[in-house]
Motif scaffolding. Structure first.
Motif, PDB file in Angstrom:
ATOM      1  N   HIS A 377       0.823  -1.205   0.000  1.00 58.64           N
ATOM      2  CA  HIS A 377       0.000   0.000   0.000  1.00 58.64           C
ATOM      3  C   HIS A 377       0.862   1.262   0.000  1.00 58.64           C
ATOM      4  O   HIS A 377       0.443   2.319  -0.493  1.00 58.64           O
ATOM      5  N   ALA A 378       2.079   1.144   0.534  1.00 56.76           N
ATOM      6  CA  ALA A 378       2.968   2.308   0.621  1.00 56.76           C
ATOM      7  C   ALA A 378       3.236   2.918  -0.744  1.00 56.76           C
ATOM      8  O   ALA A 378       3.390   4.135  -0.874  1.00 56.76           O
ATOM      9  N   ARG A 379       3.273   2.118  -1.767  1.00 50.26           N
ATOM     10  CA  ARG A 379       3.493   2.650  -3.114  1.00 50.26           C
ATOM     11  C   ARG A 379       2.336   3.537  -3.560  1.00 50.26           C
ATOM     12  O   ARG A 379       2.542   4.571  -4.194  1.00 50.26           O
ATOM     13  N   ASN A 380       1.110   3.115  -3.227  1.00 51.24           N
ATOM     14  CA  ASN A 380      -0.061   3.935  -3.560  1.00 51.24           C
ATOM     15  C   ASN A 380      -0.008   5.275  -2.832  1.00 51.24           C
ATOM     16  O   ASN A 380      -0.339   6.325  -3.390  1.00 51.24           O
ATOM     17  N   VAL A 381       0.409   5.231  -1.570  1.00 52.68           N
ATOM     18  CA  VAL A 381       0.492   6.458  -0.774  1.00 52.68           C
ATOM     19  C   VAL A 381       1.566   7.377  -1.351  1.00 52.68           C
ATOM     20  O   VAL A 381       1.394   8.603  -1.409  1.00 52.68           O
ATOM     21  N   ALA A 382       2.665   6.774  -1.779  1.00 56.06           N
ATOM     22  CA  ALA A 382       3.755   7.570  -2.368  1.00 56.06           C
ATOM     23  C   ALA A 382       3.289   8.264  -3.653  1.00 56.06           C
ATOM     24  O   ALA A 382       3.573   9.450  -3.872  1.00 56.06           O
ATOM     25  N   VAL A 383       2.551   7.545  -4.481  1.00 53.42           N
ATOM     26  CA  VAL A 383       2.036   8.132  -5.723  1.00 53.42           C
ATOM     27  C   VAL A 383       1.060   9.261  -5.416  1.00 53.42           C
ATOM     28  O   VAL A 383       1.089  10.329  -6.045  1.00 53.42           O
ATOM     29  N   ALA A 384       0.189   9.034  -4.427  1.00 55.93           N
ATOM     30  CA  ALA A 384      -0.788  10.059  -4.053  1.00 55.93           C
ATOM     31  C   ALA A 384      -0.102  11.322  -3.540  1.00 55.93           C
ATOM     32  O   ALA A 384      -0.625  12.431  -3.685  1.00 55.93           O
ATOM     33  N   ALA A 385       1.096  11.161  -2.966  1.00 59.60           N
ATOM     34  CA  ALA A 385       1.845  12.313  -2.464  1.00 59.60           C
ATOM     35  C   ALA A 385       2.586  13.050  -3.579  1.00 59.60           C
ATOM     36  O   ALA A 385       3.171  14.110  -3.332  1.00 59.60           O
TER      37      ALA A 385
END
Length: 421
Positions: A377-385
């Motif tokens: 999920h961390a990758r999704n959060v990174a993209v959203a940032a």
């Protein structure tokens, strides 16, 4: 049959390379061509539903390592949730040590209900209808001669008197073998055709004439044995069994336990163009079939100390009709599985649901669900940032290291990385 479903290291390749690897495993160079852009243009979308203004994309992955009834299978899974495809593939890999998944199913029987109201003598009406059972079954079969030619058709007619809260309902059920169809249109047409005669016999008025998604005569089953050492040892197996027992006894736990099963099942149902809502409704109604909502699966330990997991649930899916035939990407996904009947597809879906379930319960019983799930999920959060390119993995790694997979932390770490550039 796929040459092998053991595609080790698939995650380390580019999307284009993955397509080539999967196509090679299937021995079909163009097998995934319809999946490149989702396979659905605006004109086709406009014909499928009303008021079309666009489309929404869902990632489609391939679950690997599946061995089902001795057959190597690559499984298409459409889902937005991280870790689902990887988790199912991982347990499928473990299961190969004991022969993979064994599945079975009942005949593809769907039911349509004819609800008759304003009946004076319900018990008498029930018998009057049953006295004309053969006539009504013939009338229903006449609505779909092609289905009858294919070996399907009406198998029985039953009548129920449903009483609750001082109310009484008379409901006739048509039981229909729908072969390789999901079956909604076929049984609904039959119900419409015989409803006037049923009501005439009952001395009442026909009201509802529609299938039930409680498809409890169309069951699929899957069984798997996973070596204890591959799961983490005897203590992990014991904890998995205890956790699964809570799901059997407590509806609060059962809801999430069953959701984990449906993570796998719904992903394949969606990928193959089948009706996710019908399958989910049938599954959850089955979980409450005894008046208590509990687990759909069962976990045990065999004589060798290995985990034995089993799953049984209704699975009304088809290979003909609906989006399965009208959506090019769904057609490509079905082709990937190399199934030849709707029952075989349902059994495969059941195996995927069980694999996903074992993976989730193992994570809960061992390192905890968040470690693996949040890493993805961390990758999704990174993209959203706002992270791009190599920044995505760098930010994700920092979030996991800090055990803080949050938007504010991602924004801070992204700023730090860019500040050093």
């Amino acid at each position: 049959m796929a040459r092998t479903s053991r595609l080790s290291g698939l995650r380390n390749h580019t999307i284009e390379e993955r397509r080539a690897i999967v196509a090679d495993a299937l021995g079909a160079p163009d097998a995934l061509a319809q999946l490149v852009d989702g396979g659905l243009d605006e004109a086709r979308a406009d014909r499928m539903i009303e008021h079309v203004v666009g489309q929404i994309g869902i990632p489609l992955g391939v679950a690997t390592n599946f061995l089902v009834n001795g057959r190597e299978v690559l499984v298409p899974m459409a889902t937005e949730e991280p870790s689902v495809v990887a988790a199912a593939s991982n347990v499928a890999r473990m299961a190969r040590e004991r022969g993979g998944f064994t599945t079975s199913s009942t005949a593809p029987i769907m039911q349509a209900q004819i609800h008759v109201v304003e009946v004076a003598d319900a018990h008498g009406a029930k018998l009057r209808i049953l006295e004309q059972r053969d006539e009504l079954m013939r009338l229903a079969d006449e609505q779909d001669p092609r289905l009858v030619e294919l070996g399907g058709g009406v198998r029985d007619l039953i009548v129920r008197i449903v009483e609750r809260g001082g109310r009484r309902h008379l409901v006739a059920h048509l039981l229909v073998d729908v072969r390789d169809a999901m079956g909604a249109n076929a049984v609904n047409t039959m119900a419409e055709a015989i409803a006037p005669r049923v009501a005439e016999l009952a001395g009442g008025r026909p009201l509802l004439r529609i299938l039930t998604n409680k498809a409890d005569l169309r069951l699929s089953r899957a069984r798997v044995t996973v070596p204890a050492e591959m799961l983490g040892g005897a203590e992990v197996v014991e904890n998995m069994i205890l956790g699964a027992q809570l799901a059997e006894d407590d509806p609060y736990r059962a809801a999430t336990h069953n959701k984990g099963i449906m993570n796998g099942i719904t992903a394949v149902v969606l990928a193959t163009g089948n009706d996710t809502r019908a399958v989910e409704a049938g599954a959850h109604s089955h979980a409450a079939r005894d008046g208590h909502y509990g687990s759909l699966s069962h976990f045990e330990r065999d004589a060798a100390g290995d985990l034995v997991a089993t799953l049984e649930l209704p699975l009304a899916v088809g290979l003909v009709g609906g989006a399965t035939k009208s959506h090019p990407a769904a057609q490509a996904a079905v082709a990937m599985t190399e199934v030849t009947t709707a029952q075989e597809l349902a059994e495969l879906i059941c195996a995927v649901g069980l694999s996903q379930n074992v993976a989730a319960v193992r994570a809960l019983a061992a390192e905890g669900i968040q470690q693996g799930h949040m890493a993805l999920h961390a990758r999704n959060v990174a993209v959203a940032a706002g992270a791009e390119g190599d920044e995505i993995e760098a930010v994700a790694a920092r979030l996991v290291e800090q055990r803080a997979v949050r938007a504010d932390v991602a924004e801070r770490e992204l700023a730090a990385i860019r500040g050093k550039a």
